[in-house]
Design a protein around this motif. Structure first.
Motif, short mmCIF file in Angstrom:
data_model
loop_
_atom_site.label_atom_id
_atom_site.label_comp_id
_atom_site.label_asym_id
_atom_site.label_seq_id
_atom_site.Cartn_x
_atom_site.Cartn_y
_atom_site.Cartn_z
N CYS A 160 0.81 -1.09 0.02
CA CYS A 160 -0.04 -0.05 -0.02
C CYS A 160 0.88 1.33 -0.03
O CYS A 160 0.53 2.32 -0.65
CB CYS A 160 -0.95 -0.10 1.18
N HIS A 161 1.96 1.09 0.70
CA HIS A 161 2.85 2.43 0.82
C HIS A 161 3.62 2.61 -0.59
O HIS A 161 3.81 3.71 -0.96
CB HIS A 161 3.97 2.15 1.79
N LEU A 162 3.70 1.37 -1.28
CA LEU A 162 4.51 1.71 -2.65
C LEU A 162 3.72 2.17 -3.49
O LEU A 162 3.59 2.88 -4.52
CB LEU A 162 4.92 0.40 -3.12
N GLU A 163 2.31 1.57 -3.70
CA GLU A 163 1.22 2.02 -4.34
C GLU A 163 0.83 3.70 -4.09
O GLU A 163 0.83 4.31 -5.16
CB GLU A 163 -0.20 1.27 -4.19
N HIS A 164 1.05 4.22 -2.92
CA HIS A 164 0.76 5.54 -2.61
C HIS A 164 2.01 6.40 -3.19
O HIS A 164 1.62 7.46 -3.99
CB HIS A 164 0.55 5.91 -1.22
N ASP A 165 3.01 5.99 -3.11
CA ASP A 165 4.19 6.72 -3.47
C ASP A 165 4.65 6.65 -5.00
O ASP A 165 5.59 7.01 -5.38
CB ASP A 165 5.38 6.08 -2.66
N ARG A 166 3.93 5.68 -5.78
CA ARG A 166 4.20 5.35 -7.26
C ARG A 166 4.34 6.69 -8.02
O ARG A 166 5.54 6.89 -8.32
CB ARG A 166 3.19 4.61 -7.80
N PRO A 167 3.70 7.69 -7.93
CA PRO A 167 3.88 8.86 -8.80
C PRO A 167 5.08 9.53 -8.33
O PRO A 167 5.92 10.11 -9.14
CB PRO A 167 2.58 9.74 -8.38
N GLU A 168 5.29 9.63 -6.95
CA GLU A 168 6.66 10.32 -6.69
C GLU A 168 7.59 9.65 -7.05
O GLU A 168 8.91 10.07 -7.48
CB GLU A 168 6.66 10.37 -4.98
N HIS A 169 7.79 8.31 -6.87
CA HIS A 169 8.88 7.49 -7.43
C HIS A 169 9.01 7.63 -9.04
O HIS A 169 10.28 7.60 -9.22
CB HIS A 169 8.57 6.07 -6.95
N LEU A 170 8.10 7.62 -9.42
CA LEU A 170 8.21 7.96 -11.11
C LEU A 170 9.02 9.18 -11.45
O LEU A 170 9.65 9.38 -12.40
CB LEU A 170 6.95 7.63 -11.79
N ARG A 171 8.43 10.19 -10.61
CA ARG A 171 9.13 11.46 -10.94
C ARG A 171 10.49 11.46 -10.44
O ARG A 171 11.30 12.18 -11.29
CB ARG A 171 8.51 12.50 -10.01
N ARG A 172 10.80 10.78 -9.32
CA ARG A 172 12.26 10.90 -8.95
C ARG A 172 13.10 10.03 -9.84
O ARG A 172 14.33 10.41 -10.23
CB ARG A 172 12.37 10.52 -7.47
N ARG A 173 12.35 9.08 -10.51
CA ARG A 173 13.45 8.21 -11.62
C ARG A 173 13.52 9.00 -12.53
O ARG A 173 14.71 9.00 -13.33
CB ARG A 173 12.48 7.02 -11.70
#
Length: 142
Positions: free
Chosen positions: A108-121
Protein backbone atom coordinates in the motif's frame (compact mmCIF):
# COMPACT_ATOMS: atom_id res chain seq x y z
CA UNK A 1 11.12 1.62 5.17
CA UNK A 2 14.44 3.10 6.27
CA UNK A 3 14.98 6.81 5.82
CA UNK A 4 17.84 7.72 3.52
CA UNK A 5 20.61 9.64 5.29
CA UNK A 6 20.23 12.62 2.94
CA UNK A 7 16.52 12.88 3.86
CA UNK A 8 16.93 12.33 7.61
CA UNK A 9 16.95 16.05 8.44
CA UNK A 10 13.39 16.39 7.04
CA UNK A 11 11.97 14.18 9.83
CA UNK A 12 11.45 15.13 13.49
CA UNK A 13 13.89 13.91 16.13
CA UNK A 14 11.26 11.69 17.74
CA UNK A 15 10.23 10.01 14.44
CA UNK A 16 10.75 6.46 15.78
CA UNK A 17 8.40 7.04 18.71
CA UNK A 18 5.86 8.88 16.54
CA UNK A 19 5.94 6.08 13.98
CA UNK A 20 5.37 3.45 16.65
CA UNK A 21 2.36 5.35 18.02
CA UNK A 22 0.81 5.62 14.55
CA UNK A 23 1.44 1.96 13.63
CA UNK A 24 0.43 0.26 16.86
CA UNK A 25 -1.81 2.60 18.87
CA UNK A 26 -3.69 4.46 16.15
CA UNK A 27 -3.82 1.67 13.54
CA UNK A 28 -3.88 -1.22 15.98
CA UNK A 29 -1.10 -3.11 14.19
CA UNK A 30 -2.97 -3.36 10.88
CA UNK A 31 -2.53 -1.63 7.54
CA UNK A 32 -5.01 1.24 7.39
CA UNK A 33 -5.49 0.70 3.65
CA UNK A 34 -5.93 -3.07 3.21
CA UNK A 35 -6.15 -4.35 6.79
CA UNK A 36 -3.17 -6.74 6.63
CA UNK A 37 -1.80 -7.50 10.14
CA UNK A 38 1.75 -6.47 11.07
CA UNK A 39 4.25 -9.33 11.37
CA UNK A 40 2.00 -11.93 9.77
CA UNK A 41 2.99 -14.00 6.76
CA UNK A 42 0.12 -13.83 4.29
CA UNK A 43 -0.59 -15.27 0.87
CA UNK A 44 -0.90 -12.39 -1.60
CA UNK A 45 -1.81 -12.47 -5.27
CA UNK A 46 -0.38 -10.22 -7.96
CA UNK A 47 -3.55 -8.12 -8.15
CA UNK A 48 -3.43 -7.27 -4.42
CA UNK A 49 -5.84 -9.89 -3.08
CA UNK A 50 -4.69 -11.62 0.10
CA UNK A 51 -5.94 -14.44 2.29
CA UNK A 52 -7.10 -13.39 5.75
CA UNK A 53 -6.40 -16.34 8.06
CA UNK A 54 -8.36 -14.83 10.95
CA UNK A 55 -11.49 -14.42 8.83
CA UNK A 56 -10.84 -17.37 6.52
CA UNK A 57 -11.62 -15.31 3.39
CA UNK A 58 -9.84 -13.61 0.50
CA UNK A 59 -9.70 -9.82 0.69
CA UNK A 60 -9.06 -7.34 -2.09
CA UNK A 61 -6.35 -4.66 -2.08
CA UNK A 62 -8.52 -2.41 0.11
CA UNK A 63 -9.31 -5.04 2.74
CA UNK A 64 -12.88 -5.75 1.60
CA UNK A 65 -14.00 -9.34 1.02
CA UNK A 66 -13.00 -10.29 -2.53
CA UNK A 67 -15.54 -11.39 -5.09
CA UNK A 68 -16.00 -15.18 -4.92
CA UNK A 69 -15.01 -17.27 -7.91
CA UNK A 70 -12.29 -14.94 -9.21
CA UNK A 71 -9.54 -16.80 -11.02
CA UNK A 72 -6.26 -17.40 -9.18
CA UNK A 73 -3.09 -17.91 -11.20
CA UNK A 74 -0.52 -20.01 -9.37
CA UNK A 75 2.49 -18.08 -10.69
CA UNK A 76 1.17 -14.86 -9.14
CA UNK A 77 0.89 -16.28 -5.59
CA UNK A 78 3.48 -15.04 -3.08
CA UNK A 79 3.89 -15.45 0.65
CA UNK A 80 4.72 -12.05 2.12
CA UNK A 81 5.65 -11.02 5.64
CA UNK A 82 3.80 -7.81 6.44
CA UNK A 83 5.79 -4.93 7.90
CA UNK A 84 3.94 -1.72 8.65
CA UNK A 85 5.51 1.63 7.91
CA UNK A 86 4.32 5.12 8.77
CA UNK A 87 3.65 7.14 5.64
CA UNK A 88 2.98 10.81 4.96
CA UNK A 89 -0.34 10.96 3.13
CA UNK A 90 0.55 14.19 1.30
CA UNK A 91 4.30 13.50 0.84
CA UNK A 92 5.06 16.46 3.11
CA UNK A 93 7.53 15.47 5.85
CA UNK A 94 6.93 18.73 7.73
CA UNK A 95 3.33 17.69 8.51
CA UNK A 96 3.39 15.13 11.31
CA UNK A 97 -0.04 15.26 12.90
CA UNK A 98 -2.11 12.09 13.22
CA UNK A 99 -4.35 13.18 10.35
CA UNK A 100 -1.34 13.52 8.02
CA UNK A 101 0.21 10.12 8.83
CA UNK A 102 -0.97 6.58 8.10
CA UNK A 103 0.22 3.05 8.91
CA UNK A 104 0.49 1.12 5.63
CA UNK A 105 1.97 -2.22 4.61
CA UNK A 106 4.76 -2.33 2.02
CA UNK A 107 2.41 -2.80 -0.95
CA UNK A 108 0.00 0.00 0.00
CA UNK A 109 2.89 2.38 0.77
CA UNK A 110 4.52 1.70 -2.60
CA UNK A 111 1.19 2.13 -4.42
CA UNK A 112 0.69 5.49 -2.70
CA UNK A 113 4.23 6.64 -3.48
CA UNK A 114 4.27 5.41 -7.10
CA UNK A 115 3.84 8.88 -8.73
CA UNK A 116 6.59 10.32 -6.53
CA UNK A 117 8.94 7.41 -7.32
CA UNK A 118 8.30 7.82 -11.06
CA UNK A 119 9.01 11.56 -10.79
CA UNK A 120 12.30 10.93 -8.97
CA UNK A 121 13.30 8.20 -11.43
CA UNK A 122 12.74 10.59 -14.33
CA UNK A 123 14.90 13.25 -12.64
CA UNK A 124 17.63 10.67 -12.00
CA UNK A 125 17.66 9.66 -15.68
CA UNK A 126 17.76 13.28 -16.81
CA UNK A 127 20.61 14.00 -14.38
CA UNK A 128 22.59 11.02 -15.70
CA UNK A 129 22.09 12.08 -19.30
CA UNK A 130 23.18 15.63 -18.44
CA UNK A 131 26.34 14.37 -16.74
CA UNK A 132 27.05 12.10 -19.70
CA UNK A 133 26.66 15.01 -22.11
CA UNK A 134 28.86 17.21 -19.95
CA UNK A 135 31.77 14.78 -19.64
CA UNK A 136 31.42 12.41 -22.62
CA UNK A 137 29.86 14.63 -25.27
CA UNK A 138 26.54 14.17 -27.03
CA UNK A 139 25.15 10.64 -27.25
CA UNK A 140 25.38 9.04 -30.70
CA UNK A 141 22.11 8.75 -32.57
CA UNK A 142 21.29 5.11 -33.24
Amino acid sequence: MPIRPEHRHFYPIDWAELSEVIRFEVAGGQCQQCGAPHGASIVRLGDGRWFDLAGGIWRDGRGRPAAPGAAIRCEAVKVTRIVLATAHKRHDTSRNSRSDLAAWCQRCHLEHDRPEHLRRRRLTYLRRYALGDLFLGAYPVA
